[in-house]
Enzyme design. Structure first.
Site, PDB file in Angstrom:
ATOM      1  N   CYS A  28       0.794  -1.188   0.092  1.00  0.00           N
ATOM      2  CA  CYS A  28      -0.123   0.084   0.179  1.00  0.00           C
ATOM      3  C   CYS A  28       0.949   1.332   0.182  1.00  0.00           C
ATOM      4  O   CYS A  28       1.450   1.677  -1.139  1.00  0.00           O
ATOM      5  CB  CYS A  28      -1.064   0.087   1.136  1.00  0.00           C
ATOM      6  N   HIS A  32      -3.493  -5.702   1.348  1.00  0.00           N
ATOM      7  CA  HIS A  32      -2.720  -6.199   2.455  1.00  0.00           C
ATOM      8  C   HIS A  32      -2.669  -7.467   2.881  1.00  0.00           C
ATOM      9  O   HIS A  32      -3.454  -7.743   3.579  1.00  0.00           O
ATOM     10  CB  HIS A  32      -3.207  -5.191   3.428  1.00  0.00           C
ATOM     11  N   GLU A  80      -0.584  -8.719   4.789  1.00  0.00           N
ATOM     12  CA  GLU A  80      -0.382  -8.978   6.409  1.00  0.00           C
ATOM     13  C   GLU A  80      -1.622  -8.988   7.403  1.00  0.00           C
ATOM     14  O   GLU A  80      -1.585  -9.615   8.339  1.00  0.00           O
ATOM     15  CB  GLU A  80       0.600  -7.725   6.802  1.00  0.00           C
TER      16      GLU A  80
END
Length: 222
Positions: free
Chosen positions: A85, A194, A196
């Site tokens: 991002c 994302h 994560e």
């Protein structure tokens, strides 16, 4: 592997990225934007957020952070670097990746679980996936539209530098539905969604993002 996660003023997802690195079987090392060295890490993650308040342009000030001189140098020497991002925006501003990220075409911040297709599994960050594998991970951005001039777009498509592509819908107006790209060498990857936030069942949208972090363990480096 020792994976450095850089925190800039305004980073939001640095702790999440560190956790994902550890869950993926690697050692997480905290790096600060003012660090003059990379503390002996083997790979680097630039996390999401609003570094330096996104003043001027997203990532435009971060590009000049002291640590980025070392990141650019290490990337040029072949070190794996992942920008997520805001980290993707920083990599583009640093000219480590082609293209640029601009405001979403609908002018609104978007936050959703997003379906992607892995187009390139030959990078250190995507080798745990199958070519063409479809995954669903979190997307959250206000300036996530990937753009490039016609010649650059033709080149990255022709040379297989598109890492991931949006499926079902294009959430931000990115050209050719591009969600992530890599450099010509393949060691630097930028991804707008994302991964994560999708590494454990309890606190994310599933496990589809975990491969970006286990890939470092499984990848065979030249």
């Amino acid at each position: 592997m020792k994976v450095g996660v850089v925190t800039f003023p305004g980073s939001l997802d640095d702790v999440d990225a560190q956790r994902a690195v550890r869950i993926g079987g690697n050692e997480a090392v905290a790096l600060w934007h003012g660090d003059a060295d990379l503390k002996g890490v083997d790979a680097i993650v630039l996390p999401g957020g609003f570094s330096y308040g996104d003043y001027l342009r997203c990532g435009a000030i971060s590009r000049f952070a002291p640590v980025m001189d070392k990141v650019v140098e290490a990337a040029g020497a072949g070190m794996p670097v992942l920008g997520i991002c805001n980290g993707f925006q920083i990599l583009c501003e640093s000219h480590l990746l082609p293209g640029a990220l601009i405001r979403n075409d609908h002018r609104k911040f978007v936050c959703r679980d997003q379906l992607l297709r892995i187009e390139n599994n030959r990078t250190p960050w995507t080798s745990a996936y199958e070519q063409g594998q479809e995954i669903r991970i979190v997307l959250k951005n206000g300036e996530g539209g990937f753009v490039a001039d016609a010649a650059t777009l033709e080149r990255i498509e022709g040379e297989g530098q598109v890492v991931a592509r949006y499926l079902e819908l294009n959430p931000n107006g990115s050209l050719n539905d591009i969600a992530g790209v890599t450099n010509e060498r393949g060691n630097v990857v930028g991804l707008m969604p994302h991964p994560e936030h999708a590494v454990e069942e309890l606190t994310g949208s599933g496990l589809d993002g975990l491969g970006f972090f286990t890939s470092l363990v499984e990848h065979t480096f030249a």
